[in-house]
Design an enzyme around this catalytic site. Structure first.
Site, mmCIF file in Angstrom:
data_model
loop_
_atom_site.group_PDB
_atom_site.id
_atom_site.type_symbol
_atom_site.label_atom_id
_atom_site.label_comp_id
_atom_site.label_asym_id
_atom_site.label_seq_id
_atom_site.Cartn_x
_atom_site.Cartn_y
_atom_site.Cartn_z
ATOM 1 N N LYS A 1 36.465 139.539 0.655
ATOM 2 C CA LYS A 1 35.331 138.639 0.873
ATOM 3 C C LYS A 1 34.500 138.516 -0.399
ATOM 4 C CE LYS A 1 31.242 139.545 2.405
ATOM 5 N NZ LYS A 1 30.047 139.961 3.159
ATOM 6 N N ASP B 1 33.142 135.928 6.161
ATOM 7 C CA ASP B 1 32.063 136.818 6.573
ATOM 8 C C ASP B 1 31.936 136.762 8.088
ATOM 9 O OD1 ASP B 1 30.808 134.412 7.132
ATOM 10 O OD2 ASP B 1 28.982 134.860 5.983
#
Length: 228
Positions: free
Chosen positions: A112, A130
């Site tokens: 991420k 996320d």
């Protein structure tokens, strides 16, 4: 749905303040379990104090922890940031690398964080999975995977690579502004026609309109036919 999100959010961007890849890397580490707004309140003093990887590598831990304390989990984050500085100095001449396979080896980095940095600091397309992204793509039935890497792979197959970074921003914007976790604003959501989860939140326009947040509120409500 992506075209509708483009209409809803024609100007998307990273909501973390930064001026170079290192600042974005640090800000993204700080954003774990913390709002971007809070991170942006902390980083001006932090970036003024630590200007490069060498500064972070030799940082006084107590001083660094105190600066980042408002973001929560500050001891772990300090470990990651000092470790990041040391790794960049030792392995990359103090520069943040621009390849996913290198970024994910750095302290404080997972896929991420790596995709945030690649997409926003280097212009390399990436999907930022996320909590908002994962939650929304499951609500929309784009995938029912829960592992972030599997979610990333599943969604990547649905869209051209050049779309990935902006698509991530649009989904995250929508999750923050309209499709919130506990009470999505279904009644004014532009995706209502195509959303298999329509009705999880209030469908009354006035009630739903009160739930919309963010600087695009007037624009979003106008598109939904509601006066703000």
């Amino acid at each position: 749905m992506n075209r509708t999100l483009q209409e809803a959010f024609p100007h998307v961007y990273c909501e973390l303040d930064f001026s170079d890849p290192l600042e974005l890397s640090v800000a993204t580490i700080l954003s774990a379990q913390c709002t971007d707004v809070r991170v942006n309140q902390v980083t001006p003093a932090l970036f003024a104090r630590y200007r490069n990887a060498w500064d972070y590598a030799s940082a006084d831990r107590t001083e660094l922890e105190e600066l980042i304390r408002p973001t929560g989990f500050y001891r772990n984050k300090a470990n990651s940031i000092i470790g990041l500085g040391q790794a960049l100095v030792e392995r990359y001449d103090g520069q943040v690398p621009n390849r996913l396979k290198d970024l994910v080896t750095l302290p404080g980095f997972g896929r991420k964080t790596a995709n945030v940095v690649l997409g926003n600091a280097f212009g390399v397309p990436g999907l930022t999975v996320d909590t908002h992204f994962g939650r929304l793509v499951r609500r929309w039935d784009w995938t029912q995977e829960t592992d972030p890497v599997k979610v990333e792979r599943a969604v990547a197959e649905l869209f051209p690579r050049k779309e990935w970074t902006d698509l991530s921003h649009r989904i995250i914007f929508h999750g923050r502004r309209v499709c919130q976790a506990r009470k999505p604003a279904c009644g004014v959501c532009l995706l209502a026609r195509d959303c298999p989860s329509y009705g999880e939140g209030p469908t009354d326009k006035a009630e739903a309109a009160a739930l919309v947040k963010g600087p695009e509120t007037d624009h979003l409500l106008a598109l939904a036919g509601v006066a703000s």
